[in-house]
Design a protein around this motif. Structure first.
Motif, PDB file in Angstrom:
ATOM      1  N   TYR A  16       0.829  -1.211   0.000  1.00 49.77           N
ATOM      2  CA  TYR A  16       0.000   0.000   0.000  1.00 49.77           C
ATOM      3  C   TYR A  16       0.861   1.258   0.000  1.00 49.77           C
ATOM      4  O   TYR A  16       0.531   2.241  -0.656  1.00 49.77           O
ATOM      5  N   THR A  17       1.964   1.204   0.712  1.00 45.26           N
ATOM      6  CA  THR A  17       2.877   2.345   0.729  1.00 45.26           C
ATOM      7  C   THR A  17       3.420   2.610  -0.669  1.00 45.26           C
ATOM      8  O   THR A  17       3.458   3.748  -1.136  1.00 45.26           O
ATOM      9  N   GLU A  18       3.833   1.545  -1.356  1.00 49.68           N
ATOM     10  CA  GLU A  18       4.326   1.676  -2.730  1.00 49.68           C
ATOM     11  C   GLU A  18       3.232   2.225  -3.644  1.00 49.68           C
ATOM     12  O   GLU A  18       3.497   3.081  -4.487  1.00 49.68           O
ATOM     13  N   ALA A  19       2.002   1.740  -3.476  1.00 51.45           N
ATOM     14  CA  ALA A  19       0.890   2.207  -4.309  1.00 51.45           C
ATOM     15  C   ALA A  19       0.654   3.703  -4.109  1.00 51.45           C
ATOM     16  O   ALA A  19       0.467   4.449  -5.078  1.00 51.45           O
ATOM     17  N   VAL A  20       0.686   4.162  -2.869  1.00 52.43           N
ATOM     18  CA  VAL A  20       0.518   5.591  -2.598  1.00 52.43           C
ATOM     19  C   VAL A  20       1.633   6.380  -3.273  1.00 52.43           C
ATOM     20  O   VAL A  20       1.402   7.419  -3.897  1.00 52.43           O
ATOM     21  N   GLY A  21       2.855   5.884  -3.196  1.00 55.86           N
ATOM     22  CA  GLY A  21       3.989   6.565  -3.821  1.00 55.86           C
ATOM     23  C   GLY A  21       3.846   6.664  -5.325  1.00 55.86           C
ATOM     24  O   GLY A  21       4.043   7.730  -5.914  1.00 55.86           O
ATOM     25  N   TRP A  22       3.495   5.542  -5.974  1.00 58.52           N
ATOM     26  CA  TRP A  22       3.368   5.550  -7.434  1.00 58.52           C
ATOM     27  C   TRP A  22       2.184   6.391  -7.895  1.00 58.52           C
ATOM     28  O   TRP A  22       2.286   7.088  -8.914  1.00 58.52           O
ATOM     29  N   ILE A  23       1.080   6.358  -7.183  1.00 55.84           N
ATOM     30  CA  ILE A  23      -0.081   7.192  -7.547  1.00 55.84           C
ATOM     31  C   ILE A  23       0.290   8.667  -7.412  1.00 55.84           C
ATOM     32  O   ILE A  23      -0.023   9.480  -8.291  1.00 55.84           O
ATOM     33  N   SER A  24       0.969   9.013  -6.339  1.00 54.11           N
ATOM     34  CA  SER A  24       1.400  10.403  -6.152  1.00 54.11           C
ATOM     35  C   SER A  24       2.372  10.829  -7.245  1.00 54.11           C
ATOM     36  O   SER A  24       2.293  11.949  -7.754  1.00 54.11           O
ATOM     37  N   ALA A  25       3.283   9.932  -7.611  1.00 54.92           N
ATOM     38  CA  ALA A  25       4.239  10.225  -8.684  1.00 54.92           C
ATOM     39  C   ALA A  25       3.502  10.465  -9.997  1.00 54.92           C
ATOM     40  O   ALA A  25       3.833  11.401 -10.748  1.00 54.92           O
ATOM     41  N   ALA A  26       2.497   9.662 -10.275  1.00 53.89           N
ATOM     42  CA  ALA A  26       1.728   9.816 -11.514  1.00 53.89           C
ATOM     43  C   ALA A  26       0.981  11.152 -11.531  1.00 53.89           C
ATOM     44  O   ALA A  26       0.955  11.847 -12.557  1.00 53.89           O
ATOM     45  N   ILE A  27       0.384  11.521 -10.419  1.00 51.27           N
ATOM     46  CA  ILE A  27      -0.336  12.800 -10.339  1.00 51.27           C
ATOM     47  C   ILE A  27       0.628  13.959 -10.584  1.00 51.27           C
ATOM     48  O   ILE A  27       0.328  14.877 -11.351  1.00 51.27           O
ATOM     49  N   VAL A  76      13.313   8.029  -7.539  1.00 48.68           N
ATOM     50  CA  VAL A  76      14.273   8.088  -8.642  1.00 48.68           C
ATOM     51  C   VAL A  76      13.504   8.346  -9.933  1.00 48.68           C
ATOM     52  O   VAL A  76      13.822   9.264 -10.695  1.00 48.68           O
ATOM     53  N   PHE A  77      12.485   7.543 -10.182  1.00 50.15           N
ATOM     54  CA  PHE A  77      11.677   7.692 -11.393  1.00 50.15           C
ATOM     55  C   PHE A  77      11.011   9.065 -11.447  1.00 50.15           C
ATOM     56  O   PHE A  77      11.099   9.766 -12.457  1.00 50.15           O
ATOM     57  N   THR A  78      10.342   9.460 -10.365  1.00 50.32           N
ATOM     58  CA  THR A  78       9.603  10.731 -10.346  1.00 50.32           C
ATOM     59  C   THR A  78      10.538  11.914 -10.543  1.00 50.32           C
ATOM     60  O   THR A  78      10.263  12.800 -11.359  1.00 50.32           O
ATOM     61  N   ASN A  79      11.635  11.935  -9.827  1.00 52.74           N
ATOM     62  CA  ASN A  79      12.550  13.074  -9.933  1.00 52.74           C
ATOM     63  C   ASN A  79      13.276  13.102 -11.270  1.00 52.74           C
ATOM     64  O   ASN A  79      13.557  14.173 -11.804  1.00 52.74           O
ATOM     65  N   PHE A  80      13.553  11.950 -11.843  1.00 48.33           N
ATOM     66  CA  PHE A  80      14.157  11.933 -13.174  1.00 48.33           C
ATOM     67  C   PHE A  80      13.152  12.468 -14.197  1.00 48.33           C
ATOM     68  O   PHE A  80      13.515  13.236 -15.091  1.00 48.33           O
ATOM     69  N   TYR A  81      11.893  12.098 -14.062  1.00 44.63           N
ATOM     70  CA  TYR A  81      10.857  12.613 -14.956  1.00 44.63           C
ATOM     71  C   TYR A  81      10.738  14.136 -14.806  1.00 44.63           C
ATOM     72  O   TYR A  81      10.646  14.860 -15.792  1.00 44.63           O
ATOM     73  N   ILE A  82      10.745  14.622 -13.588  1.00 45.55           N
ATOM     74  CA  ILE A  82      10.680  16.068 -13.350  1.00 45.55           C
ATOM     75  C   ILE A  82      11.900  16.748 -13.954  1.00 45.55           C
ATOM     76  O   ILE A  82      11.796  17.838 -14.535  1.00 45.55           O
ATOM     77  N   PHE A  83      13.065  16.129 -13.847  1.00 46.62           N
ATOM     78  CA  PHE A  83      14.275  16.665 -14.464  1.00 46.62           C
ATOM     79  C   PHE A  83      14.080  16.800 -15.971  1.00 46.62           C
ATOM     80  O   PHE A  83      14.394  17.833 -16.566  1.00 46.62           O
ATOM     81  N   LEU A  84      13.550  15.757 -16.612  1.00 44.88           N
ATOM     82  CA  LEU A  84      13.311  15.804 -18.059  1.00 44.88           C
ATOM     83  C   LEU A  84      12.301  16.886 -18.437  1.00 44.88           C
ATOM     84  O   LEU A  84      12.479  17.571 -19.446  1.00 44.88           O
ATOM     85  N   THR A  85      11.251  17.065 -17.625  1.00 40.07           N
ATOM     86  CA  THR A  85      10.288  18.121 -17.938  1.00 40.07           C
ATOM     87  C   THR A  85      10.913  19.495 -17.766  1.00 40.07           C
ATOM     88  O   THR A  85      10.547  20.424 -18.479  1.00 40.07           O
ATOM     89  N   ALA A  86      11.865  19.637 -16.846  1.00 42.50           N
ATOM     90  CA  ALA A  86      12.558  20.917 -16.688  1.00 42.50           C
ATOM     91  C   ALA A  86      13.407  21.213 -17.917  1.00 42.50           C
ATOM     92  O   ALA A  86      13.462  22.356 -18.382  1.00 42.50           O
ATOM     93  N   VAL A  87      14.073  20.192 -18.457  1.00 46.56           N
ATOM     94  CA  VAL A  87      14.859  20.375 -19.681  1.00 46.56           C
ATOM     95  C   VAL A  87      13.930  20.784 -20.822  1.00 46.56           C
ATOM     96  O   VAL A  87      14.190  21.757 -21.542  1.00 46.56           O
ATOM     97  N   LEU A  88      12.834  20.057 -20.981  1.00 46.97           N
ATOM     98  CA  LEU A  88      11.869  20.377 -22.028  1.00 46.97           C
ATOM     99  C   LEU A  88      11.267  21.769 -21.805  1.00 46.97           C
ATOM    100  O   LEU A  88      11.138  22.557 -22.750  1.00 46.97           O
ATOM    101  N   GLY A  89      10.935  22.085 -20.573  1.00 52.96           N
ATOM    102  CA  GLY A  89      10.383  23.400 -20.256  1.00 52.96           C
ATOM    103  C   GLY A  89      11.343  24.525 -20.595  1.00 52.96           C
ATOM    104  O   GLY A  89      10.943  25.569 -21.114  1.00 52.96           O
TER     105      GLY A  89
END
Length: 113
Positions: A16-27, A76-89
């Motif tokens: 459940y902890t992992e699920a909360v983390g992944w759902i939050s990352a997706a949002i 790791v996944f969420t912050n790497f994705y945010i890093f990529l959106t910052a580059v694109l932004g």
């Protein structure tokens, strides 16, 4: 028998902890993606600072490293994705700034004295 029950409860809790983390990352990923898409679509730089993306790049890079060191793969996944959106932004911001300057020059050149 008591240990088996405790192990199952701990495993369920982690799931459940992992699920909360992944759902939050997706949002978060969807929210940031929408902002970058809106900025790209409108070709506007209004209300957006270049320093926002620079700060986001620096913070996200640090968080990716930290998350990897503590082996938290959700972050790791969420912050790497945010890093990529910052580059694109940053790329979109630069393009929109050039477009705004071009439009301003064209308007100035077409102005009647």
């Amino acid at each position: 028998m008591e240990n088996a029950y405790a192990d199952r409860m701990k495993e369920a809790s982690l799931m459940y902890t992992e699920a909360v983390g992944w759902i939050s990352a997706a949002i978060l990923a969807l929210t940031i993606s929408r902002q970058v898409y809106t900025q790209w679509r409108t070709r506007s730089i209004g209300g957006i600072s270049r320093w926002l993306f620079i700060g986001q790049l620096a913070a996200s890079a640090g968080f990716v490293i930290y998350s990897a060191l503590v082996e938290n793969w959700i972050f790791v996944f969420t912050n790497f994705y945010i890093f990529l959106t910052a580059v694109l932004g940053q790329c979109i911001y630069s393009r929109n700034k050039r477009l705004a300057a071009t439009r301003k020059n064209m308007t100035a050149n077409n102005a009647v004295p």
